[in-house]
Design a protein around this motif. Sequence first.
Motif, mmCIF file in Angstrom:
data_model
loop_
_atom_site.group_PDB
_atom_site.id
_atom_site.type_symbol
_atom_site.label_atom_id
_atom_site.label_comp_id
_atom_site.label_asym_id
_atom_site.label_seq_id
_atom_site.Cartn_x
_atom_site.Cartn_y
_atom_site.Cartn_z
ATOM 1 N N SER A 13 23.585 21.263 0.761
ATOM 2 C CA SER A 13 23.783 22.257 -0.290
ATOM 3 C C SER A 13 22.836 22.025 -1.458
ATOM 4 O O SER A 13 22.634 22.903 -2.271
ATOM 5 C CB SER A 13 25.222 22.235 -0.777
ATOM 6 O OG SER A 13 25.559 20.939 -1.163
ATOM 7 N N LYS A 243 34.729 16.634 8.711
ATOM 8 C CA LYS A 243 34.332 16.862 7.319
ATOM 9 C C LYS A 243 32.828 16.631 7.154
ATOM 10 O O LYS A 243 32.355 15.922 6.276
ATOM 11 C CB LYS A 243 35.124 15.966 6.367
ATOM 12 C CG LYS A 243 36.620 16.185 6.495
ATOM 13 C CD LYS A 243 37.366 15.750 5.291
ATOM 14 C CE LYS A 243 38.795 16.227 5.230
ATOM 15 N NZ LYS A 243 39.518 16.422 6.458
ATOM 16 N N GLU A 249 30.711 22.463 5.430
ATOM 17 C CA GLU A 249 30.205 22.605 4.075
ATOM 18 C C GLU A 249 30.131 24.075 3.666
ATOM 19 O O GLU A 249 30.265 24.430 2.504
ATOM 20 C CB GLU A 249 28.824 21.965 3.964
ATOM 21 C CG GLU A 249 28.437 21.754 2.526
ATOM 22 C CD GLU A 249 27.081 21.102 2.409
ATOM 23 O OE1 GLU A 249 26.791 20.565 1.350
ATOM 24 O OE2 GLU A 249 26.314 21.155 3.377
ATOM 25 N N LEU A 251 32.253 26.444 4.660
ATOM 26 C CA LEU A 251 33.564 27.077 4.518
ATOM 27 C C LEU A 251 34.022 27.248 3.065
ATOM 28 O O LEU A 251 34.435 28.338 2.679
ATOM 29 C CB LEU A 251 34.589 26.293 5.348
ATOM 30 C CG LEU A 251 35.886 27.012 5.656
ATOM 31 C CD1 LEU A 251 35.648 28.349 6.332
ATOM 32 C CD2 LEU A 251 36.779 26.140 6.511
ATOM 33 N N PRO A 252 33.936 26.199 2.235
ATOM 34 C CA PRO A 252 34.408 26.401 0.860
ATOM 35 C C PRO A 252 33.594 27.439 0.095
ATOM 36 O O PRO A 252 34.071 28.000 -0.880
ATOM 37 C CB PRO A 252 34.222 25.018 0.213
ATOM 38 C CG PRO A 252 34.019 24.072 1.333
ATOM 39 C CD PRO A 252 33.461 24.845 2.469
ATOM 40 N N SER A 253 32.351 27.696 0.548
ATOM 41 C CA SER A 253 31.495 28.586 -0.232
ATOM 42 C C SER A 253 31.576 30.045 0.209
ATOM 43 O O SER A 253 30.921 30.893 -0.367
ATOM 44 C CB SER A 253 30.040 28.108 -0.139
ATOM 45 O OG SER A 253 29.556 28.325 1.171
ATOM 46 N N ASP A 255 33.572 33.776 1.026
ATOM 47 C CA ASP A 255 34.710 34.557 0.526
ATOM 48 C C ASP A 255 35.546 35.097 1.679
ATOM 49 O O ASP A 255 36.691 35.491 1.498
ATOM 50 C CB ASP A 255 34.209 35.760 -0.290
ATOM 51 C CG ASP A 255 33.248 35.330 -1.383
ATOM 52 O OD1 ASP A 255 33.627 34.471 -2.179
ATOM 53 O OD2 ASP A 255 32.104 35.839 -1.409
ATOM 54 N N GLN A 425 42.987 23.906 5.344
ATOM 55 C CA GLN A 425 41.891 24.795 4.953
ATOM 56 C C GLN A 425 42.404 25.971 4.134
ATOM 57 O O GLN A 425 41.785 26.381 3.157
ATOM 58 C CB GLN A 425 41.156 25.319 6.197
ATOM 59 C CG GLN A 425 40.385 24.256 6.945
ATOM 60 C CD GLN A 425 39.327 23.602 6.075
ATOM 61 O OE1 GLN A 425 38.683 24.260 5.265
ATOM 62 N NE2 GLN A 425 39.168 22.298 6.205
ATOM 63 N N GLN A 426 43.552 26.517 4.548
ATOM 64 C CA GLN A 426 44.060 27.698 3.854
ATOM 65 C C GLN A 426 44.601 27.351 2.474
ATOM 66 O O GLN A 426 44.600 28.187 1.579
ATOM 67 C CB GLN A 426 45.135 28.359 4.702
ATOM 68 C CG GLN A 426 44.546 28.924 5.994
ATOM 69 C CD GLN A 426 45.149 30.242 6.367
ATOM 70 O OE1 GLN A 426 46.363 30.372 6.413
ATOM 71 N NE2 GLN A 426 44.326 31.229 6.604
ATOM 72 N N ILE A 428 43.286 25.663 0.331
ATOM 73 C CA ILE A 428 42.206 25.685 -0.669
ATOM 74 C C ILE A 428 42.174 27.047 -1.371
ATOM 75 O O ILE A 428 41.878 27.145 -2.553
ATOM 76 C CB ILE A 428 40.846 25.352 0.004
ATOM 77 C CG1 ILE A 428 40.916 23.942 0.593
ATOM 78 C CG2 ILE A 428 39.694 25.465 -0.989
ATOM 79 C CD1 ILE A 428 39.803 23.607 1.555
ATOM 80 N N LYS A 431 39.967 32.869 -0.485
ATOM 81 C CA LYS A 431 39.195 33.640 0.485
ATOM 82 C C LYS A 431 40.109 34.429 1.420
ATOM 83 O O LYS A 431 41.306 34.135 1.531
ATOM 84 C CB LYS A 431 38.247 32.758 1.287
ATOM 85 C CG LYS A 431 38.884 31.800 2.269
ATOM 86 C CD LYS A 431 37.864 31.234 3.230
ATOM 87 C CE LYS A 431 36.853 30.302 2.635
ATOM 88 N NZ LYS A 431 37.258 29.174 1.894
#
Length: 692
Positions: A13, A243, A249, A251-253, A255, A425-426, A428, A431
């Motif tokens: 990133s 991880k 990496e 996934l968090p970015s 929407d 994951q959800q 977080i 999205k």
Amino acid sequence: MTDAARAPAAPVSAARSDEARPPTPSRLPGALSAEVELAFGPHGALARSDPAYEPRQEQVDLAQAIAQAIDRQETLVAEAGTGVGKTFAYLVPVLLSGRRALVSTATKNLQDQLFLRDLPRLRERLGRPVSCALLKGRGSYLCRHRLQQAHETAVLLDRRGQQMLTRIIGWAQQTRDGDMSDIDGLEQRPDVAGLVTSNRDNCLGSECPSYTQCHVLAARREAMAADVVVVNHHLFFADVALKETGAAELLPSVDVAVFDEAHQMVETGVQFLGVQLSSSQVLDLGQDVLAAGLGQARGLAPWQELCAGLELAVKRWRLAGQPARADAAAVGRLPWEEVQSLPDWSAATAALQQALDAVGGALQQHEEQSADLKRLAERCVELRQRAAMLETAVAPSRVRWLDVGAQHVRAVDSPLDIRALMAEQQAIGGKAWVFTSATLGDDEALSWFCESAGLGHARRLRLGSPFDYARNARVYVPARFPLPHEAAHPRMVGRAAAHCAKALSGRCFVLTTSLRVLQPVAEAMRDELVKLGADLEILVQGSASKRTLLDRFLAGRAVLVGSHSFWEGVDVPGDKLQCVFIDKLPFPSPKDPLVEARVRHLREQGRDPFMSYFVPEAAVALKQGAGRLIRTVQDQGLLVLCDTRLLSARYGRRLLECLPPMTALESGEDALSWLRTLDQGRMLKASDAEGS
Ligand code: SF4
């Protein structure tokens, strides 16, 4: 553990400029929905750019539900029958939303279809200049560091292998993205592919001398900068479970996260969320230690002796894992209780640990000599830890088994489902999540999928197929037929299929639930076709590659007899395929350790494993198999289900009702007469086409 990915030390990133990315567009509530309505409408972008486009209400409904999920950052689970057009139904709202999205599908082929065909088409039709990237697992990309090392190990290859390596060396000079799928015939040489690709175990990350030209890193960097990234479920779970960089990496970015072919997620997930130790992992380690030891630390340790000791220990461990049964080669998964009772298992596991300790000790002593030796030392410790884990008790929420093949064994310790990972994951938040497939269960709540994926809170949607099944398709369950466990059953399936194949001049698939009956079914069919005087080719799974068998089937006058690999992901539209036989109900095998563990778990919860697990599993698989028959709005055909339990057992009606609404036939004569009608219609069409 998996081979899919090891993080290069510097996060990819870092290469992405978040400041450069425009902020996620904000819009008035309902604006996306209005745009979607317009795009799918009679004068919308899709209709204007494709004269053959016909609006389908089911497709619009699915696209609207997805638009709403995107707007509200909700979780949607949507089952959409064959022909709904679910790919466009999720891509259109994703592209129109302007949000950053991750799209995951089941296979690399489907990934390529999305990236090379569907996304470019839609981008153009919708006039959205969205940047897209394709991200595959690291095994799909050339590893420049290993390619250099491959010169040293090339002597182990046969002549053809060396020729392939020479081709790769030439190709490596020109490739831009290092995607190995460009190299024809490489899939037939996994030994060569293994030499020139990396895995999580052997990648040197930021200590690699080829780090700046690394294709894996470049693909991840490109993915981090794109608006829409296409991945596959294997990569998703491998990266997220470990991880790692890559999909984890990303996934968090994003929407929006869309999972197509979501029915495959649970089985793929449990494979990758598990901890594994295989004989081939240890053998690969031994080979790499020998090459690096002799090349970079020659004379500093008895590398040949140590690696020979490791090889012997692996061989003993592999043999210890072979059950003393006549069917050893066909065993597949061996339950852990059975593994532990094998006479030499414990001693062989202890010997393997000792051999790993010996190699690990030498590596640690000399790890300062090179980055390769340092990484090998870490790898050795990881494998040693996994070997030690095999001696611990299995945790209550997990299952352990041994995969037994002719040349390898692999111990797996895995969770029973993907609930924990999805919940993590959800949690977080921030999205939209969309899970879609043609088959996600046999009830309105889509419990089969939602329970094992931990998506009880999700909004559910079920959309039937727009095809006119009642008019175009027939289903026949012979009432007088041997029961599936009876010896005469495969023979009767073959004979019945021969009559249908004769009526259609081929054009039949015979799908079986086990590999074991492929030959008996094919032989019975062959004998019966001779009696009937019909000259048709019988193609049997395993006699050639899947692609070759399908090509020969499409060439005409052929019947294909196949097992699991033909139940899904096979698309034969039109009149090339007009009859599908299914030999028996596809219940999961109760002897499979994963199935056993799930059954135990359900019993502990006071639930009936048969009705809450076996029947829904069979329903989903049956829908997939039956789904091969009707692929377009014009297709017509016959589905024959050779399992009388559909008529006699209490769950029979439930399973029949999960199928698309085909018209039921009462007799074999009706079935043959329907096939003759189809054959005449086809010949008429062919002669019209010739005349015009
Ligand atoms: S960092 Fe080096 S070892 Fe790892 S994949 Fe890239 S080129 Fe190969």
